[in-house]
Write an enzyme that holds these catalytic residues in place. Structure first.
Site, PDB file in Angstrom:
ATOM      1  N   ASP A 287      80.124   8.742   2.235  1.00  0.00           N
ATOM      2  CA  ASP A 287      80.285  10.156   1.866  1.00  0.00           C
ATOM      3  C   ASP A 287      78.927  10.842   1.733  1.00  0.00           C
ATOM      4  O   ASP A 287      78.796  12.033   2.038  1.00  0.00           O
ATOM      5  CB  ASP A 287      81.044  10.265   0.538  1.00  0.00           C
ATOM      6  CG  ASP A 287      82.476   9.801   0.684  1.00  0.00           C
ATOM      7  OD1 ASP A 287      83.095  10.112   1.711  1.00  0.00           O
ATOM      8  OD2 ASP A 287      82.974   9.094  -0.221  1.00  0.00           O
ATOM      9  N   GLY A 288      77.939  10.089   1.274  1.00  0.00           N
ATOM     10  CA  GLY A 288      76.595  10.648   1.100  1.00  0.00           C
ATOM     11  C   GLY A 288      76.040  11.174   2.413  1.00  0.00           C
ATOM     12  O   GLY A 288      75.306  12.170   2.437  1.00  0.00           O
ATOM     13  N   ASN A 366      80.184  19.128  -2.407  1.00  0.00           N
ATOM     14  CA  ASN A 366      80.886  18.509  -3.541  1.00  0.00           C
ATOM     15  C   ASN A 366      80.829  19.388  -4.787  1.00  0.00           C
ATOM     16  O   ASN A 366      81.828  19.923  -5.211  1.00  0.00           O
ATOM     17  CB  ASN A 366      80.258  17.161  -3.886  1.00  0.00           C
ATOM     18  CG  ASN A 366      80.959  15.994  -3.214  1.00  0.00           C
ATOM     19  OD1 ASN A 366      81.983  16.175  -2.576  1.00  0.00           O
ATOM     20  ND2 ASN A 366      80.405  14.809  -3.366  1.00  0.00           N
ATOM     21  N   ASP A 396      77.444  17.202 -22.639  1.00  0.00           N
ATOM     22  CA  ASP A 396      76.431  16.698 -21.706  1.00  0.00           C
ATOM     23  C   ASP A 396      76.205  17.653 -20.547  1.00  0.00           C
ATOM     24  O   ASP A 396      75.173  17.588 -19.886  1.00  0.00           O
ATOM     25  CB  ASP A 396      76.858  15.327 -21.156  1.00  0.00           C
ATOM     26  CG  ASP A 396      76.521  14.212 -22.128  1.00  0.00           C
ATOM     27  OD1 ASP A 396      75.958  14.522 -23.197  1.00  0.00           O
ATOM     28  OD2 ASP A 396      76.825  13.042 -21.832  1.00  0.00           O
TER      29      ASP A 396
HETATM   30  N1  LIG Z   1      79.743   9.582 -12.589  1.00  0.00           N
HETATM   31  C1  LIG Z   1      79.965   9.802 -11.311  1.00  0.00           C
HETATM   32  O1  LIG Z   1      81.039   9.540 -10.758  1.00  0.00           O
HETATM   33  C2  LIG Z   1      78.881  10.420 -10.491  1.00  0.00           C
HETATM   34  C3  LIG Z   1      77.607  10.591 -11.011  1.00  0.00           C
HETATM   35  C4  LIG Z   1      76.645  11.187 -10.208  1.00  0.00           C
HETATM   36  C5  LIG Z   1      76.978  11.613  -8.916  1.00  0.00           C
HETATM   37  N2  LIG Z   1      78.222  11.408  -8.452  1.00  0.00           N
HETATM   38  C6  LIG Z   1      78.637  11.876  -7.130  1.00  0.00           C
HETATM   39  O2  LIG Z   1      77.816  11.405  -6.107  1.00  0.00           O
HETATM   40  C7  LIG Z   1      77.711  12.422  -5.140  1.00  0.00           C
HETATM   41  C8  LIG Z   1      76.548  12.161  -4.259  1.00  0.00           C
HETATM   42  O3  LIG Z   1      76.956  11.115  -3.404  1.00  0.00           O
HETATM   43  P1  LIG Z   1      75.887  10.143  -2.749  1.00  0.00           P
HETATM   44  O4  LIG Z   1      76.621   9.255  -1.818  1.00  0.00           O
HETATM   45  O5  LIG Z   1      74.746  10.952  -2.253  1.00  0.00           O
HETATM   46  O6  LIG Z   1      75.398   9.356  -4.014  1.00  0.00           O
HETATM   47  P2  LIG Z   1      75.676   7.830  -4.405  1.00  0.00           P
HETATM   48  O7  LIG Z   1      75.075   6.950  -3.367  1.00  0.00           O
HETATM   49  O8  LIG Z   1      75.232   7.697  -5.807  1.00  0.00           O
HETATM   50  O9  LIG Z   1      77.248   7.661  -4.302  1.00  0.00           O
HETATM   51  C9  LIG Z   1      78.155   8.308  -5.134  1.00  0.00           C
HETATM   52  C10 LIG Z   1      79.574   7.804  -4.889  1.00  0.00           C
HETATM   53  O10 LIG Z   1      80.431   8.941  -4.901  1.00  0.00           O
HETATM   54  C11 LIG Z   1      81.276   8.868  -3.757  1.00  0.00           C
HETATM   55  N3  LIG Z   1      81.589  10.218  -3.311  1.00  0.00           N
HETATM   56  C12 LIG Z   1      80.749  11.171  -2.853  1.00  0.00           C
HETATM   57  N4  LIG Z   1      81.439  12.269  -2.521  1.00  0.00           N
HETATM   58  C13 LIG Z   1      82.747  11.994  -2.764  1.00  0.00           C
HETATM   59  C14 LIG Z   1      83.945  12.734  -2.618  1.00  0.00           C
HETATM   60  N5  LIG Z   1      83.943  13.991  -2.205  1.00  0.00           N
HETATM   61  N6  LIG Z   1      85.109  12.159  -2.964  1.00  0.00           N
HETATM   62  C15 LIG Z   1      85.149  10.897  -3.421  1.00  0.00           C
HETATM   63  N7  LIG Z   1      84.040  10.148  -3.585  1.00  0.00           N
HETATM   64  C16 LIG Z   1      82.853  10.687  -3.263  1.00  0.00           C
HETATM   65  C17 LIG Z   1      80.475   8.134  -2.709  1.00  0.00           C
HETATM   66  O11 LIG Z   1      81.347   7.537  -1.764  1.00  0.00           O
HETATM   67  C18 LIG Z   1      79.771   7.108  -3.542  1.00  0.00           C
HETATM   68  O12 LIG Z   1      80.544   5.965  -3.713  1.00  0.00           O
HETATM   69  C19 LIG Z   1      77.596  13.673  -5.955  1.00  0.00           C
HETATM   70  O13 LIG Z   1      77.953  14.817  -5.241  1.00  0.00           O
HETATM   71  C20 LIG Z   1      78.540  13.379  -7.091  1.00  0.00           C
HETATM   72  O14 LIG Z   1      79.831  13.883  -6.851  1.00  0.00           O
HETATM   73  C21 LIG Z   1      79.184  10.827  -9.215  1.00  0.00           C
HETATM   74  N1  LIG Z   2      70.297  10.857   7.395  1.00  0.00           N
HETATM   75  C1  LIG Z   2      69.966  10.676   6.140  1.00  0.00           C
HETATM   76  N2  LIG Z   2      68.692  10.850   5.726  1.00  0.00           N
HETATM   77  C2  LIG Z   2      68.335  10.663   4.436  1.00  0.00           C
HETATM   78  N3  LIG Z   2      69.177  10.265   3.487  1.00  0.00           N
HETATM   79  C3  LIG Z   2      70.457  10.087   3.822  1.00  0.00           C
HETATM   80  C4  LIG Z   2      70.918  10.273   5.167  1.00  0.00           C
HETATM   81  N4  LIG Z   2      72.246   9.987   5.205  1.00  0.00           N
HETATM   82  C5  LIG Z   2      72.584   9.641   3.960  1.00  0.00           C
HETATM   83  N5  LIG Z   2      71.518   9.698   3.133  1.00  0.00           N
HETATM   84  C6  LIG Z   2      71.504   9.374   1.709  1.00  0.00           C
HETATM   85  O1  LIG Z   2      71.669   7.971   1.601  1.00  0.00           O
HETATM   86  C7  LIG Z   2      72.467   7.688   0.457  1.00  0.00           C
HETATM   87  C8  LIG Z   2      73.566   6.711   0.810  1.00  0.00           C
HETATM   88  O2  LIG Z   2      74.370   7.253   1.807  1.00  0.00           O
HETATM   89  P1  LIG Z   2      75.924   7.011   1.884  1.00  0.00           P
HETATM   90  O3  LIG Z   2      76.595   7.469   0.636  1.00  0.00           O
HETATM   91  O4  LIG Z   2      76.390   7.610   3.147  1.00  0.00           O
HETATM   92  O5  LIG Z   2      76.021   5.440   2.023  1.00  0.00           O
HETATM   93  P2  LIG Z   2      76.594   4.402   1.010  1.00  0.00           P
HETATM   94  O6  LIG Z   2      75.936   4.584  -0.321  1.00  0.00           O
HETATM   95  O7  LIG Z   2      76.459   3.071   1.658  1.00  0.00           O
HETATM   96  O8  LIG Z   2      78.104   4.791   0.974  1.00  0.00           O
HETATM   97  P3  LIG Z   2      79.087   4.543  -0.232  1.00  0.00           P
HETATM   98  O9  LIG Z   2      78.565   5.409  -1.323  1.00  0.00           O
HETATM   99  O10 LIG Z   2      80.413   4.947   0.295  1.00  0.00           O
HETATM  100  O11 LIG Z   2      78.963   3.096  -0.527  1.00  0.00           O
HETATM  101  C9  LIG Z   2      73.004   9.024  -0.058  1.00  0.00           C
HETATM  102  O12 LIG Z   2      72.290   9.351  -1.240  1.00  0.00           O
HETATM  103  C10 LIG Z   2      72.690  10.002   1.026  1.00  0.00           C
HETATM  104  O13 LIG Z   2      72.322  11.278   0.512  1.00  0.00           O
END
Ligand SMILES: NC(=O)c1ccc[n+]([C@@H]2O[C@H](COP(=O)([O-])OP(=O)(O)OC[C@H]3O[C@@H](n4cnc5c(N)ncnc54)[C@H](O)[C@@H]3O)[C@@H](O)[C@H]2O)c1
Ligand SMILES: Nc1ncnc2c1ncn2[C@@H]1O[C@H](COP(=O)(O)OP(=O)(O)OP(=O)(O)O)[C@@H](O)[C@H]1O
Length: 524
Positions: A287-288, A366, A396
């Site tokens: 999703d990131g 998001n 918070d």
């Molecule tokens: N306490 C929490 O649950 C918490 C805390 C901080 C950030 N986040 C979420 O993490 C997002 C950033 O994601 P990232 O991947 O860059 O960071 P990350 O790598 O920390 O991953 C966050 C997790 O949130 C999940 N996620 C992201 N968007 C989602 C969606 N729309 N629906 C369901 N799950 C989703 C991702 O799959 C991942 O498992 C933020 O937008 C925020 O929503 C969640």
């Molecule tokens: N092209 C990109 N360049 C720099 N950062 C990126 C890029 N694509 C994703 N990221 C960052 O890398 C992080 C991990 O990406 P992503 O959530 O897609 O993978 P993941 O953590 O393995 O997935 P999941 O959370 O489902 O396990 C996120 O914080 C996202 O913002």
């Protein structure tokens, strides 16, 4: 003591004054001596102290009254200034919104002349207002007919026509394929809902897509391998132009000079106009990576095809193992899409002399979170919705989320899960120190203002899709409304089946062992 003496001489002075005013008065003349004697006598214990206390109290009261009056005047001036900034911001947001939020077929009203003029422009960053006015087909649909000159170093000024597509409601019945714009009809006083905004949307290519941007999660070997394979396949079998990030191009070239055809950009400014080149975005990650892809587009976003290579993958319905079959079907069309709404956020600084000094808008897919950061104090956030005061968040922090983000941080903070096609803004507190603070879902058209009050004990921090933290000092505010540019993501099935698949498979929603048949006797 000095004060006591002064008070005594004041008394004497007053006696003289009375004497002069009323003519010679033997009684007073005699008493003058008496008063002198009285004053010179040792004072009764405590009188001076009382006089001192009394005069100090009077001074304090007058100071407080003066400060209160000054405070009231400055608070009124400040409120008026905020109201003005707020109105300017709202006005700007209204202007940015398209006149009609329904996306229908492209009318082809951008003339070749216009196209020719556009094509000689260099890739320059544009101010937001200019970008908005460039929507030549903006009234009723996404303009996908823009033509431009590629000024990338590795491309010889080639003119590329962007593939056009048509968006329509899936179960369209009208013969002329024209979507009805009236959502509610008031004909003859009977109120009927003619069309619903959240029906399934289908995308049909009008000309074949030619330019594909592939965005990948960094530091993952499986992603690198898949990316190299996909680039080769798209080039050789589908004859497409491929764009990747500079980091990815370097990786590919390190692997083999074969990948020399892959295009990229040289500086961040060129990313501003990516939407004018790219027909389709493919993401490889979780999703990131989808959030990352969305953040690259500050205006219109081309359709995004998200392949799952992460752990959760809520917004990534496509299986990477079956990428060929899936991409073939998408390139052929039609495809179901989910129009994921984004929020547009502005940080308004108290210190800014004018609204032009404030930072540019940030679009989130998001959510935007306002929290206490590293501060150990409770956040104190005043919340307004349009012209209404909503509440003060003491806890918070607060999450303002899209419906797509409802399954992310907002869910963790106790917010509802909402189908991504439902238009609305989620208002979810984080650990509120109150027993009655339930999360809200507000309509899409509102503008929210979250203000750090001047008497706040600490700063607050805003973060956008979990990134890009900005400090909010007392007096600063965050203004947030629905953005005009949604993110169209391709569905594997349709919006609804993909949503249920994600909450079942990703979150194990309401997973419970089924009760066995044998148990207490059934009620008759
Ligand atoms: N306490 C929490 O649950 C918490 C805390 C901080 C950030 N986040 C979420 O993490 C997002 C950033 O994601 P990232 O991947 O860059 O960071 P990350 O790598 O920390 O991953 C966050 C997790 O949130 C999940 N996620 C992201 N968007 C989602 C969606 N729309 N629906 C369901 N799950 C989703 C991702 O799959 C991942 O498992 C933020 O937008 C925020 O929503 C969640
Ligand atoms: N092209 C990109 N360049 C720099 N950062 C990126 C890029 N694509 C994703 N990221 C960052 O890398 C992080 C991990 O990406 P992503 O959530 O897609 O993978 P993941 O953590 O393995 O997935 P999941 O959370 O489902 O396990 C996120 O914080 C996202 O913002």
């Amino acid at each position: 003591m000095n004060t006591a003496k002064n008070n005594s001489s004041e008394l004497l002075g007053n006696a003289h004054y009375v004497a002069q005013e009323n003519g010679p008065n033997p009684l007073i003349a005699n008493s003058e001596q008496g008063i002198k004697e009285m004053v010179e006598q040792p004072h009764v214990d405590g009188i001076e102290d009382h006089l001192v206390e009394f005069s100090e109290a009077i001074t304090t009261v007058s100071k407080v009254l003066r400060r209160a009056a000054e405070g009231k005047v400055s608070a009124q001036a400040e409120a008026a200034e905020w109201k003005r900034k707020y109105e300017v911001e709202r006005e700007r947001n209204l202007q940015l919104e398209p006149k009609d939020l329904t996306f229908t077929e492209h009318k082809g009203d951008c003339s070749e002349q216009q196209v020719g003029r556009d094509s000689i422009q260099h890739l320059q960053p544009m101010p937001d207002t200019a970008k908005t006015s460039q929507r030549c087909c903006g009234e009723h649909g996404i303009c996908s007919h823009e033509v431009l000159r590629e000024s990338y170093s590795n491309v010889q000024c080639k003119i590329t026509k962007k593939a056009s597509f048509k968006l329509q409601w899936c179960n369209i019945t009208d013969k002329d394929d024209q979507h009805k714009h009236d959502i509610v009809s008031f004909e003859k006083g009977n109120i009927t809902t003619a069309e619903r905004s959240s029906k399934q949307i289908s995308l049909k290519w009008e000309s074949p897509p030619q330019n594909v941007l592939i965005l990948t999660k960094p530091h993952s070997t499986s992603v690198k391998v898949l990316c190299a394979e996909m680039v080769r396949w798209l080039k050789e079998k589908e004859k497409l132009n491929i764009y990747v990030e500079p980091r990815v191009r370097n990786d590919l070239l390190t692997e083999s000079v074969y990948y020399n055809f892959v295009q990229t950009w040289n500086d961040e400014q060129e990313i501003w106009r990516l939407h004018e080149i790219v027909d389709l975005v493919v993401t490889l990650g979780g999703d990131g990576t989808v959030l990352w892809a969305a953040s690259k587009f500050k205006g219109p976003v081309p359709p995004v095809v998200p392949f799952s290579l992460g752990s959760l993958g809520f917004m990534t319905p496509f299986y990477s193992e079956r990428y060929k079959e899936c991409l073939k079907s998408i390139l052929k069309g039609p495809m179901s899409i989910t129009l994921r709404h984004r929020l547009q956020c502005h940080v308004i600084r108290d210190a800014a002399k004018s609204e032009y000094e404030n930072e540019g808008p940030i679009l989130v897919l998001n959510e935007v979170t306002i929290d206490r950061g590293i501060s150990s104090f409770l956040t104190n956030l005043e919340c307004y919705c349009d012209n209404s005061f909503v509440t003060i968040v003491q806890g918070d922090g607060l999450i303002l989320s899209t419906t797509s983000g409802s399954t992310a941080y907002s869910l963790a903070a106790g917010g509802s899960m909402v189908h991504p096609q439902v238009p609305g803004i989620l208002f979810t507190p984080i650990c509120p120190h109150s027993l009655s603070f339930r999360p809200l879902i507000l309509p899409e058209h509102v503008t929210l203002r979250i203000q750090v009050p001047f008497n706040s004990r600490g700063h607050a921090w805003a973060s956008f899709d979990g990134k890009d933290r900005k400090q909010l000092a007392p007096g600063d505010a965050l203004v947030c409304s629905m953005a005009a540019w949604p993110v169209p993501t391709a569905c594997r099935g349709d919006s609804t089946s993909d949503f249920f698949h994600s909450i079942h498979d990703g979150l194990h929603w309401n997973l419970r062992k089924t009760q066995s048949f044998d148990g207490p006797p059934r009620e008759s």
